[in-house]
Motif scaffolding. Structure first.
Motif, short mmCIF file in Angstrom:
data_model
loop_
_atom_site.label_atom_id
_atom_site.label_comp_id
_atom_site.label_asym_id
_atom_site.label_seq_id
_atom_site.Cartn_x
_atom_site.Cartn_y
_atom_site.Cartn_z
N LYS A 36 0.85 -1.21 0.00
CA LYS A 36 0.00 0.00 0.00
C LYS A 36 0.87 1.25 0.00
O LYS A 36 1.91 1.27 0.67
CB LYS A 36 -0.92 0.00 1.22
CG LYS A 36 -0.18 0.10 2.54
CD LYS A 36 -1.12 -0.03 3.73
CE LYS A 36 -0.35 0.11 5.02
NZ LYS A 36 -0.99 -0.55 6.15
N ILE A 80 -6.44 -6.02 2.47
CA ILE A 80 -6.28 -6.10 3.93
C ILE A 80 -6.78 -4.86 4.67
O ILE A 80 -6.65 -4.77 5.89
CB ILE A 80 -4.79 -6.36 4.31
CG1 ILE A 80 -3.89 -5.19 3.86
CG2 ILE A 80 -4.29 -7.67 3.71
CD1 ILE A 80 -2.45 -5.31 4.37
N ILE A 164 -4.95 -7.39 14.06
CA ILE A 164 -3.89 -6.38 14.22
C ILE A 164 -3.87 -6.04 15.72
O ILE A 164 -4.51 -5.10 16.14
CB ILE A 164 -4.22 -5.09 13.43
CG1 ILE A 164 -4.66 -5.40 12.00
CG2 ILE A 164 -3.01 -4.14 13.43
CD1 ILE A 164 -5.19 -4.18 11.24
N MET A 198 3.32 -8.28 11.76
CA MET A 198 3.70 -7.25 10.81
C MET A 198 5.22 -7.02 10.95
O MET A 198 5.90 -7.82 11.57
CB MET A 198 2.90 -5.96 11.09
CG MET A 198 1.45 -6.29 11.35
SD MET A 198 0.19 -4.99 11.23
CE MET A 198 0.95 -3.48 11.62
N SER A 199 5.73 -5.95 10.36
CA SER A 199 7.19 -5.74 10.39
C SER A 199 7.76 -5.84 11.80
O SER A 199 8.82 -6.43 12.00
CB SER A 199 7.54 -4.36 9.81
OG SER A 199 7.20 -4.30 8.45
N ARG A 214 2.10 -10.17 7.48
CA ARG A 214 1.84 -9.07 6.53
C ARG A 214 2.90 -7.99 6.76
O ARG A 214 2.83 -7.25 7.73
CB ARG A 214 0.45 -8.49 6.78
CG ARG A 214 -0.69 -9.52 6.80
CD ARG A 214 -2.02 -8.83 7.08
NE ARG A 214 -1.95 -8.02 8.30
CZ ARG A 214 -2.31 -8.43 9.51
NH1 ARG A 214 -2.80 -9.63 9.69
NH2 ARG A 214 -2.18 -7.63 10.55
N GLY A 216 5.07 -4.73 5.52
CA GLY A 216 5.16 -3.59 4.62
C GLY A 216 6.47 -2.85 4.73
O GLY A 216 7.37 -3.00 3.90
N SER A 217 6.60 -2.04 5.78
CA SER A 217 7.74 -1.13 5.86
C SER A 217 9.09 -1.83 5.87
O SER A 217 10.06 -1.30 5.35
CB SER A 217 7.58 -0.20 7.08
OG SER A 217 7.24 -0.94 8.22
N ARG A 223 6.32 4.41 5.42
CA ARG A 223 5.21 5.02 4.67
C ARG A 223 4.71 6.22 5.43
O ARG A 223 4.84 6.31 6.63
CB ARG A 223 3.99 4.09 4.63
CG ARG A 223 4.02 2.86 3.86
CD ARG A 223 2.68 2.14 4.07
NE ARG A 223 2.40 1.87 5.47
CZ ARG A 223 2.85 0.80 6.13
NH1 ARG A 223 3.58 -0.10 5.52
NH2 ARG A 223 2.57 0.64 7.39
C1 LIG Z 1 -0.04 -1.53 6.65
C2 LIG Z 1 -0.46 -2.83 7.17
C3 LIG Z 1 0.48 -3.85 7.44
C4 LIG Z 1 1.99 -3.66 7.29
O1 LIG Z 1 2.51 -2.97 8.37
P1 LIG Z 1 4.11 -2.76 8.52
O2 LIG Z 1 4.25 -2.36 9.93
O3 LIG Z 1 4.51 -1.72 7.54
O4 LIG Z 1 4.74 -4.07 8.24
C5 LIG Z 1 0.01 -5.06 7.88
N1 LIG Z 1 -1.31 -5.29 8.05
C6 LIG Z 1 -2.24 -4.35 7.79
C7 LIG Z 1 -3.67 -4.68 7.99
C8 LIG Z 1 -1.84 -3.10 7.36
O5 LIG Z 1 -2.79 -2.17 7.12
#
Ligand SMILES: *Cc1c(COP(=O)(O)O)cnc(C)c1O
Length: 226
Positions: A36, A80, A164, A198-199, A214, A216-217, A223
């Motif tokens: 994203k 997501i 989350i 997550m990260s 999941r 991302g960063s 971001r």
């Molecule tokens: C943005 C997002 C992530 C990724 O988060 P990071 O901390 O960047 O790894 C994972 N899950 C959901 C639902 C998100 O919105």
């Protein structure tokens, strides 16, 4: 700055090590690259490093990138983010997975918009495990009403649960999710996915049985979330 390729290798190593520590096979955990706000060029770099599953949160932006990257036919797109009902058609038409279902109305709309020509949409139900007022997700008490609705939707396949957890209470919340997941799996054989981590907390999530992290960063860089 490290490259996307190096970052993916690094995360895969973290996943591998966390699985070893938890005495699990690394094959049990899938890396979902959360792209994203990142460009289609960055997704292409990740793809060329072997990554195939990508997660997106903003429908409009995601659909533009999905169209640009159509030549990579084996990318698996996961939605997501929070779901507005006027976006359910676009989501049902463009994604293979949705992790963030938390209302009966949304489930029914996704089912209605999924064409019978397509394979069923794979869905995870988002659970508000830390009970935070600001977070999306069903409460544990509401979960089974939603599960029963999904079971009646012929174009949806129930794959599992997503959470989350709150930043600090995370390992306790992860364990609660693991319990819910195990119970749900006993009742529904199609359930094989626990989407959490997550990260910043993927090791704790894998310890508690996560099957999909999941990230991302740690792959694409920081971001400015919308
Ligand atoms: C943005 C997002 C992530 C990724 O988060 P990071 O901390 O960047 O790894 C994972 N899950 C959901 C639902 C998100 O919105």
């Amino acid at each position: 700055m490290t490259s996307i390729k190096d970052n993916i290798a690094n995360i895969n190593l973290q996943i591998f090590n966390a699985c070893q520590q938890a005495m699990r096979s690394a094959k049990q955990v899938t890396l979902l690259a959360v792209s994203k706000t990142k460009t289609s060029q960055m997704i292409e770099q990740a793809y060329l490093s072997g990554q195939r599953a990508f997660g997106e949160s903003y429908t409009q932006e995601a659909v533009e990138k999905i169209n640009k990257l159509q030549k990579f036919t084996d990318i698996i797109w996961h939605f997501i983010g929070p779901i507005q009902s006027n976006k359910t058609k676009l989501i049902a038409e463009n994604f293979s997975w949705v992790h963030s279902i938390d209302r009966i109305k949304i489930a029914k709309r996704l089912n209605d918009h999924r064409s019978s020509k397509d394979t069923p949409l794979n869905v995870c139900l988002q659970v508000n495990i830390s009970g935070e007022k600001s977070k999306s997700g069903v409460t544990v008490g509401e979960l089974y009403d939603l599960v029963n609705v999904i079971q009646e939707c012929e174009h949806l396949t129930l794959r599992g649960l997503m959470a989350i957890p709150e930043k600090n209470a995370s390992s306790q919340s992860f364990e609660k999710m693991q319990q819910l997941f195990i119970e749900l799996q006993k009742l529904h054989p199609s359930v094989d996915t626990l989407s959490m981590g997550m990260s910043g907390d993927l090791v704790a999530a894998i310890n508690a049985g996560s099957t999909m992290v999941r990230v991302g960063s740690a792959i694409f860089g920081a971001r400015e979330d919308k």
